[in-house]
Design an enzyme around this catalytic site. Structure first.
Site, short mmCIF file in Angstrom:
data_model
loop_
_atom_site.label_atom_id
_atom_site.label_comp_id
_atom_site.label_asym_id
_atom_site.label_seq_id
_atom_site.Cartn_x
_atom_site.Cartn_y
_atom_site.Cartn_z
N GLU A 90 11.32 9.84 2.58
CA GLU A 90 11.32 10.41 3.97
C GLU A 90 12.24 9.62 4.93
OE1 GLU A 90 7.19 12.37 4.46
OE2 GLU A 90 7.04 10.25 4.17
N CYS A 103 14.86 6.18 11.34
CA CYS A 103 14.18 5.38 10.49
C CYS A 103 14.46 5.67 8.94
CB CYS A 103 12.75 5.46 10.66
SG CYS A 103 11.55 4.56 9.81
N CYS A 110 6.91 1.14 -2.89
CA CYS A 110 6.96 -0.25 -2.71
C CYS A 110 6.14 -1.01 -3.50
CB CYS A 110 6.82 -0.58 -1.03
SG CYS A 110 6.84 -2.31 -0.79
N CYS A 114 1.00 -4.05 0.62
CA CYS A 114 0.15 -4.35 1.87
C CYS A 114 -0.92 -3.40 1.96
CB CYS A 114 1.03 -4.41 3.00
SG CYS A 114 2.54 -5.39 2.78
N CYS A 117 -0.68 -0.18 4.15
CA CYS A 117 0.25 0.64 4.38
C CYS A 117 0.38 1.72 3.27
CB CYS A 117 1.60 -0.28 3.79
SG CYS A 117 3.22 0.72 3.55
N CYS A 337 4.60 5.23 11.62
CA CYS A 337 4.83 4.12 10.84
C CYS A 337 3.66 3.82 9.47
CB CYS A 337 4.52 2.70 11.56
SG CYS A 337 5.94 2.53 12.81
N1 SAH Z 1 8.68 -3.12 4.04
C1 SAH Z 1 9.29 -3.43 5.13
C2 SAH Z 1 9.86 -2.07 6.32
C3 SAH Z 1 8.90 -0.86 6.17
S1 SAH Z 1 7.42 -0.68 6.57
C4 SAH Z 1 8.20 -4.20 6.24
O1 SAH Z 1 7.06 -4.11 5.63
O2 SAH Z 1 8.74 -4.65 7.17
C5 SAH Z 1 8.01 -0.68 8.45
C6 SAH Z 1 6.69 -1.16 9.48
O3 SAH Z 1 5.58 -0.28 9.33
C7 SAH Z 1 6.31 -2.45 8.89
O4 SAH Z 1 6.12 -3.39 10.01
C8 SAH Z 1 4.99 -2.17 8.35
O5 SAH Z 1 4.04 -3.14 8.25
C9 SAH Z 1 4.55 -1.09 9.30
N2 SAH Z 1 3.33 -0.09 8.64
C10 SAH Z 1 2.94 -0.02 7.45
N3 SAH Z 1 1.69 0.65 7.30
C11 SAH Z 1 1.35 0.86 8.72
C12 SAH Z 1 0.32 1.43 9.06
N4 SAH Z 1 -0.57 2.39 8.34
N5 SAH Z 1 0.19 1.83 10.83
C13 SAH Z 1 1.19 1.06 11.26
N6 SAH Z 1 2.10 0.32 10.93
C14 SAH Z 1 2.42 0.33 9.63
FE1 SF4 Z 2 6.03 -2.41 1.39
FE2 SF4 Z 2 4.53 -0.97 3.30
FE3 SF4 Z 2 4.22 -3.66 2.97
FE4 SF4 Z 2 6.39 -2.86 3.94
S1 SF4 Z 2 4.38 -2.51 4.73
S2 SF4 Z 2 6.18 -4.28 2.37
S3 SF4 Z 2 6.83 -1.01 2.82
S4 SF4 Z 2 3.71 -2.24 1.32
#
Ligand code: SAH
Ligand code: SF4
Length: 359
Positions: A90, A103, A110, A114, A117, A337
């Site tokens: 996306e 974006c 990934c 995390c 996420c 996000c």
């Molecule tokens: N992998 C990279 C970039 C993609 S994620 C990273 O982790 O930085 C982009 C941003 O969205 C990151 O700061 C991530 O932590 C945040 N993010 C992920 N899941 C989210 C959620 N459920 N609510 C709000 N932000 C989120």
């Molecule tokens: Fe991967 Fe999501 Fe963690 Fe970013 S926030 S490193 S996209 S698992």
């Protein structure tokens, strides 16, 4: 067929050399392909016909196909793109008064898992090619057109879509180079932001090979909490990460790091966490982007109350750190996000998308 969207300028020049063409021709083609958002060799009338004919026999300009496009009530636009083998990614465009931010995703899924996420919960499928990364700008540019002053609408790019950009280092860097190149998208380094969960060796490489603005996903004030919500912290703990940020700043186009900090109700959003955070980052010039957690299906976390978000921000502000609360944009189309690919994951809708992908 060679997909020319895979080449940054030096790679395209090397390829042209191989086929007996001069370097200035590579620049010409770059301009047509990216600035002109042109994918048809026949339409590139300022390029010698003999070269166009040669290219047609061995090359193509192939961005990912659009599966679906969504428009949010707030003007946010999201494209679901097919990258083959049942994988979709996306791209989200966020219009604001004085800028337009795209974006961009760098991986299908990934691997870093995390806890908060949605992309991470989907698991890792594969790295995107340079053509698939830069193809997102290409597709969006084509769809968005130009302003009445004949300017492109995308002024900023953030690599904050699906995936960890620095885990797909080479393809991401080639795509960044095309974004920054005057013959590509001509964006300033300060307006292109790489977001990372904190891969320290690759942060150092980025500072040498292609420094851009950097956002680091911090999300916790200490290793205890960060280990629990971001497994990568066990490999690259906070003290080392802070040092890596300081080092990056010696080469960065901006004089601060942006720390992203998701507020998870009851987990990391209390005043004592904010205090602890101040101590952690005290030697790193930084700004904070506070992101109230965006919920998705089956997630164990909750969004904090508005009051605790404001309280958290005020503690940072009172200490002299700029901290803004990220406005949630496009959440009605699951473009906020961490919500990306939520739909692909969703079983009932997955069938629909996979059907389309296989056509
Ligand atoms: N992998 C990279 C970039 C993609 S994620 C990273 O982790 O930085 C982009 C941003 O969205 C990151 O700061 C991530 O932590 C945040 N993010 C992920 N899941 C989210 C959620 N459920 N609510 C709000 N932000 C989120
Ligand atoms: Fe991967 Fe999501 Fe963690 Fe970013 S926030 S490193 S996209 S698992």
């Amino acid at each position: 067929m060679i997909n020319l969207l895979n080449f940054d300028l030096s790679q395209l020049t090397a390829y042209f050399e191989q086929i007996g063409e001069k370097p200035f021709r590579a620049k010409q083609l770059m301009r047509q392909m990216h600035l002109g958002a042109c994918g048809d060799f026949d339409a590139m009338t300022d390029i010698a016909k003999s070269l166009r004919e040669k290219l047609k026999t061995q090359c193509e300009i192939r961005p990912p196909d659009i599966v679906r496009e969504h428009l949010s009530a707030d003007g946010t636009r999201k494209w679901l793109l097919n990258v083959g083998q049942g994988n979709a990614i996306e791209t989200v465009f966020i219009p604001e008064e004085n800028r337009g931010t795209l974006c961009v995703s760098t991986q299908a899924g990934c691997a870093l898992d995390c806890a908060f996420c949605s992309t991470g919960k989907q698991g890792f499928n594969r790295n995107l090619t340079t053509a698939e990364i830069i193809g997102q700008l290409w597709v969006a540019n084509q769809a968005l057109g130009v302003t009445p002053k004949n300017e492109r609408v995308i002024s900023n790019v953030v690599l904050m879509g699906m995936g960890e950009p620095l885990a797909n280092f080479d393809n991401t860097v080639s795509a960044l180079k095309i974004m920054l190149d005057d013959h590509g998208y001509g964006l300033s380094r300060r307006r292109v932001t790489v977001s990372t969960s904190g891969l320290i060796p690759q942060m150092e490489r980025l500072s040498q090979e292609c420094p851009t603005a950097l956002a680091v996903s911090l999300h916790a004030p200490n290793d205890d909490i960060r280990n629990q919500i971001m497994p990568i912290n066990q490999k690259y703990p906070l003290k080392d990460l802070m040092n890596a940020c300081l080092k990056y700043l010696q080469f960065a186009p901006r004089d601060f790091i942006t720390f992203e900090y998701i507020l998870l109700n009851g987990v990391n959003d209390q005043p004592q966490h904010a205090q602890e955070l101040l101590d952690l980052v005290k030697s790193v010039p930084c700004k904070f982007n506070l992101i109230p957690f965006n919920p998705f299906a089956n997630s164990p976390f909750r969004q904090p109350e508005r009051d605790s978000v404001l309280r958290f921000r005020d503690i940072l502000n009172d200490f002299g750190i700029v901290a803004t609360i990220r406005k949630t944009r496009g959440d009605d189309i699951a473009a906020a996000c961490g919500q990306l690919a939520g739909q692909v994951k969703d079983k009932t809708r997955r069938t629909v998308i996979v059907d389309k992908l296989q056509k």
